[in-house]
Design a protein around this motif. Structure first.
Motif, PDB file in Angstrom:
ATOM      1  N   PHE A 114       4.987 -22.389 142.188  1.00  0.00           N
ATOM      2  CA  PHE A 114       4.254 -21.120 142.127  1.00  0.00           C
ATOM      3  C   PHE A 114       4.262 -20.407 143.481  1.00  0.00           C
ATOM      4  CE2 PHE A 114       1.752 -22.887 138.374  1.00  0.00           C
ATOM      5  CZ  PHE A 114       2.352 -22.031 137.462  1.00  0.00           C
ATOM      6  N   LEU A 115       4.064 -21.155 144.555  1.00  0.00           N
ATOM      7  CA  LEU A 115       4.057 -20.551 145.879  1.00  0.00           C
ATOM      8  C   LEU A 115       5.424 -19.977 146.235  1.00  0.00           C
ATOM      9  CD1 LEU A 115       1.904 -23.188 147.818  1.00  0.00           C
ATOM     10  CD2 LEU A 115       1.195 -20.910 147.070  1.00  0.00           C
ATOM     11  N   LEU A 116       6.476 -20.687 145.852  1.00  0.00           N
ATOM     12  CA  LEU A 116       7.827 -20.184 146.101  1.00  0.00           C
ATOM     13  C   LEU A 116       8.097 -18.929 145.281  1.00  0.00           C
ATOM     14  CD1 LEU A 116      10.532 -20.567 147.501  1.00  0.00           C
ATOM     15  CD2 LEU A 116      11.226 -22.065 145.618  1.00  0.00           C
ATOM     16  N   ILE A 117       7.640 -18.921 144.033  1.00  0.00           N
ATOM     17  CA  ILE A 117       7.786 -17.732 143.192  1.00  0.00           C
ATOM     18  C   ILE A 117       7.051 -16.553 143.817  1.00  0.00           C
ATOM     19  CG2 ILE A 117       7.121 -16.715 140.969  1.00  0.00           C
ATOM     20  CD1 ILE A 117       7.658 -19.497 139.725  1.00  0.00           C
ATOM     21  N   GLY A 118       5.857 -16.808 144.351  1.00  0.00           N
ATOM     22  CA  GLY A 118       5.107 -15.740 145.006  1.00  0.00           C
ATOM     23  C   GLY A 118       5.863 -15.168 146.192  1.00  0.00           C
ATOM     24  N   SER A 119       6.444 -16.035 146.998  1.00  0.00           N
ATOM     25  CA  SER A 119       7.205 -15.569 148.158  1.00  0.00           C
ATOM     26  C   SER A 119       8.410 -14.746 147.727  1.00  0.00           C
ATOM     27  CB  SER A 119       7.655 -16.769 149.000  1.00  0.00           C
ATOM     28  OG  SER A 119       8.313 -16.337 150.174  1.00  0.00           O
ATOM     29  N   LEU A 120       9.159 -15.240 146.759  1.00  0.00           N
ATOM     30  CA  LEU A 120      10.346 -14.511 146.298  1.00  0.00           C
ATOM     31  C   LEU A 120       9.972 -13.197 145.625  1.00  0.00           C
ATOM     32  CD1 LEU A 120      12.439 -17.493 144.856  1.00  0.00           C
ATOM     33  CD2 LEU A 120      12.749 -16.303 147.045  1.00  0.00           C
ATOM     34  N   GLY A 152       9.906  -6.994 146.276  1.00  0.00           N
ATOM     35  CA  GLY A 152       9.207  -5.745 146.535  1.00  0.00           C
ATOM     36  C   GLY A 152       9.527  -5.176 147.903  1.00  0.00           C
ATOM     37  N   ALA A 153       9.603  -6.049 148.918  1.00  0.00           N
ATOM     38  CA  ALA A 153       9.893  -5.587 150.279  1.00  0.00           C
ATOM     39  C   ALA A 153      11.308  -5.036 150.384  1.00  0.00           C
ATOM     40  CB  ALA A 153       9.700  -6.738 151.265  1.00  0.00           C
ATOM     41  N   VAL A 154      12.268  -5.735 149.791  1.00  0.00           N
ATOM     42  CA  VAL A 154      13.666  -5.306 149.878  1.00  0.00           C
ATOM     43  C   VAL A 154      13.871  -3.961 149.178  1.00  0.00           C
ATOM     44  CG1 VAL A 154      16.018  -5.837 149.127  1.00  0.00           C
ATOM     45  CG2 VAL A 154      14.602  -7.622 150.165  1.00  0.00           C
ATOM     46  N   VAL A 155      13.284  -3.809 147.999  1.00  0.00           N
ATOM     47  CA  VAL A 155      13.439  -2.549 147.260  1.00  0.00           C
ATOM     48  C   VAL A 155      12.788  -1.399 148.024  1.00  0.00           C
ATOM     49  CG1 VAL A 155      12.844  -1.316 145.140  1.00  0.00           C
ATOM     50  CG2 VAL A 155      13.615  -3.696 145.027  1.00  0.00           C
ATOM     51  N   ALA A 156      11.595  -1.626 148.574  1.00  0.00           N
ATOM     52  CA  ALA A 156      10.919  -0.573 149.336  1.00  0.00           C
ATOM     53  C   ALA A 156      11.731  -0.177 150.563  1.00  0.00           C
ATOM     54  CB  ALA A 156       9.520  -1.041 149.748  1.00  0.00           C
ATOM     55  N   LEU A 157      12.292  -1.170 151.257  1.00  0.00           N
ATOM     56  CA  LEU A 157      13.104  -0.875 152.438  1.00  0.00           C
ATOM     57  C   LEU A 157      14.361  -0.099 152.049  1.00  0.00           C
ATOM     58  CD1 LEU A 157      13.555  -1.264 155.481  1.00  0.00           C
ATOM     59  CD2 LEU A 157      14.721  -3.422 154.937  1.00  0.00           C
ATOM     60  N   PHE A 166       6.891  -1.658 152.024  1.00  0.00           N
ATOM     61  CA  PHE A 166       7.775  -2.681 152.606  1.00  0.00           C
ATOM     62  C   PHE A 166       6.966  -3.702 153.394  1.00  0.00           C
ATOM     63  CE2 PHE A 166       9.731  -3.902 156.685  1.00  0.00           C
ATOM     64  CZ  PHE A 166      10.623  -4.858 156.207  1.00  0.00           C
ATOM     65  N   LEU A 167       6.043  -3.232 154.225  1.00  0.00           N
ATOM     66  CA  LEU A 167       5.230  -4.133 155.038  1.00  0.00           C
ATOM     67  C   LEU A 167       4.333  -5.018 154.179  1.00  0.00           C
ATOM     68  CD1 LEU A 167       4.236  -1.683 157.914  1.00  0.00           C
ATOM     69  CD2 LEU A 167       5.885  -3.566 158.029  1.00  0.00           C
ATOM     70  N   ILE A 168       3.819  -4.470 153.082  1.00  0.00           N
ATOM     71  CA  ILE A 168       3.003  -5.265 152.165  1.00  0.00           C
ATOM     72  C   ILE A 168       3.818  -6.406 151.580  1.00  0.00           C
ATOM     73  CG2 ILE A 168       1.855  -5.217 149.907  1.00  0.00           C
ATOM     74  CD1 ILE A 168       0.935  -2.340 150.639  1.00  0.00           C
ATOM     75  N   LYS A 216       0.999  -6.656 144.682  1.00  0.00           N
ATOM     76  CA  LYS A 216       1.833  -6.360 145.843  1.00  0.00           C
ATOM     77  C   LYS A 216       3.193  -5.786 145.455  1.00  0.00           C
ATOM     78  CE  LYS A 216      -0.007  -9.652 149.262  1.00  0.00           C
ATOM     79  NZ  LYS A 216      -1.228 -10.054 148.563  1.00  0.00           N
ATOM     80  N   SER A 217       3.902  -6.480 144.567  1.00  0.00           N
ATOM     81  CA  SER A 217       5.258  -6.059 144.224  1.00  0.00           C
ATOM     82  C   SER A 217       5.305  -5.195 142.971  1.00  0.00           C
ATOM     83  CB  SER A 217       6.160  -7.289 144.038  1.00  0.00           C
ATOM     84  OG  SER A 217       6.433  -7.901 145.271  1.00  0.00           O
ATOM     85  N   GLY A 218       4.585  -5.609 141.935  1.00  0.00           N
ATOM     86  CA  GLY A 218       4.620  -4.852 140.683  1.00  0.00           C
ATOM     87  C   GLY A 218       4.112  -3.435 140.868  1.00  0.00           C
ATOM     88  N   LEU A 219       2.944  -3.312 141.472  1.00  0.00           N
ATOM     89  CA  LEU A 219       2.379  -1.987 141.710  1.00  0.00           C
ATOM     90  C   LEU A 219       3.225  -1.214 142.716  1.00  0.00           C
ATOM     91  CD1 LEU A 219       0.125   0.047 141.221  1.00  0.00           C
ATOM     92  CD2 LEU A 219      -1.222  -1.114 142.984  1.00  0.00           C
ATOM     93  N   GLY A 220       3.747  -1.925 143.721  1.00  0.00           N
ATOM     94  CA  GLY A 220       4.601  -1.269 144.693  1.00  0.00           C
ATOM     95  C   GLY A 220       5.851  -0.698 144.063  1.00  0.00           C
ATOM     96  N   LEU A 221       6.513  -1.472 143.216  1.00  0.00           N
ATOM     97  CA  LEU A 221       7.723  -0.985 142.542  1.00  0.00           C
ATOM     98  C   LEU A 221       7.397   0.177 141.616  1.00  0.00           C
ATOM     99  CD1 LEU A 221       9.443  -4.402 141.698  1.00  0.00           C
ATOM    100  CD2 LEU A 221      10.140  -2.744 143.441  1.00  0.00           C
TER     101      LEU A 221
END
Length: 249
Positions: A29-35, A40-45, A62-64, A222-227
């Motif tokens: 689960f922790l690894l899934i969270g990191s990935l 989200g960071a890569v797409v924002a960048l 991106f920073l989030i 973090k990622s879902g809302l960001g995307l």
């Protein structure tokens, strides 16, 4: 007898070590969270670098994502966790969770402030209140009942206060922004629920259940809302810079 020695180390209050002290499900689960945060960071960048003019919203998203990815990686390696033995039962506390929340949740509220065109007092207020919310949650995780539940009630108070301030801004706003505000409020409320039911609170949930549910809610925030905001940015902001500099003067 030798096999019991490693198990005794955490009970003595030692640091969590990877991979011995984590169930496989927790590590996954922790690894899934990191990935998930990396995505989200890569797409924002990528979106920001391909804009004719960089956007504050894209930069913050991106920073989030980057901060979330680092936090989960720390927890995955055991760096961001401690074994708490002062409570009714020994339990794992992820202090890196609060550190990432302290950085990312205020940034997310700044994103909403830019997109929703908050005035300066509202933006400063919700950002500061969220920082206090996270601090209260962390302080509660370091104490025991009944004091820790007073800290939990403090987090609930600040969650309600933030919701009270941002929900009215969504009433007549664009559907994308309105959905983002609703998702933020729901996720903040779920964090309070998971704190109460997880290791910090009553420990009614097992560690794997708590971490799994937390990762789902956190990655959505973090990622879902960001995307969601990234893909709909031009629609909700009409292709313009999200806010004039004069608004925060």
């Amino acid at each position: 007898m030798a096999a019991a020695a490693p198990a005794a180390a955490p009970a003595a209050g030692g640091s969590i070590t990877f991979p011995d002290d984590y169930p496989n499900s927790v590590k996954h689960f922790l690894l899934i969270g990191s990935l998930g945060c990396v995505v989200g960071a890569v797409v924002a960048l990528y979106f920001n670098l391909n804009r004719t003019k960089p956007s504050v919203v894209h930069s913050l998203l991106f920073l989030i994502g980057a901060t979330g990815a680092m936090g989960y990686y720390a927890m995955w390696t055991g760096l961001g966790a401690v074994y708490k033995t002062t409570d009714a039962t020994p339990r794992v506390i992820f202090w890196a969770r609060y550190l990432t929340q302290f950085v990312t949740q205020p940034m997310l509220l700044v994103v909403l402030s830019f997109v929703g065109k908050f005035d300066t007092p509202t933006m400063v207020s919700v950002v500061a209140e969220d920082a206090l919310l996270v601090m209260a949650g962390y302080l509660g995780s370091t104490t025991v009942a009944p004091v820790k539940y007073l800290w939990w009630l403090t987090t609930v108070f600040f969650t309600v206060l933030i919701s009270y301030q941002i929900l009215p801004t969504a009433a007549e706003a664009h559907a994308v922004y309105r959905n983002a505000v609703y998702a933020t409020v729901v996720c903040l409320a779920l964090f309070n629920f998971l704190w109460l039911m997880g290791s910090e609170g009553s420990a009614s949930l097992g560690l794997s259940q708590e971490v799994g549910l937390y990762v789902i809610v956190d990655v959505v925030l973090k990622s879902g809302l960001g995307l969601y905001l990234l893909f709909n940015y031009d629609a909700v902001c009409d292709g313009d810079e999200e806010i004039s500099s004069q608004q925060y003067v």
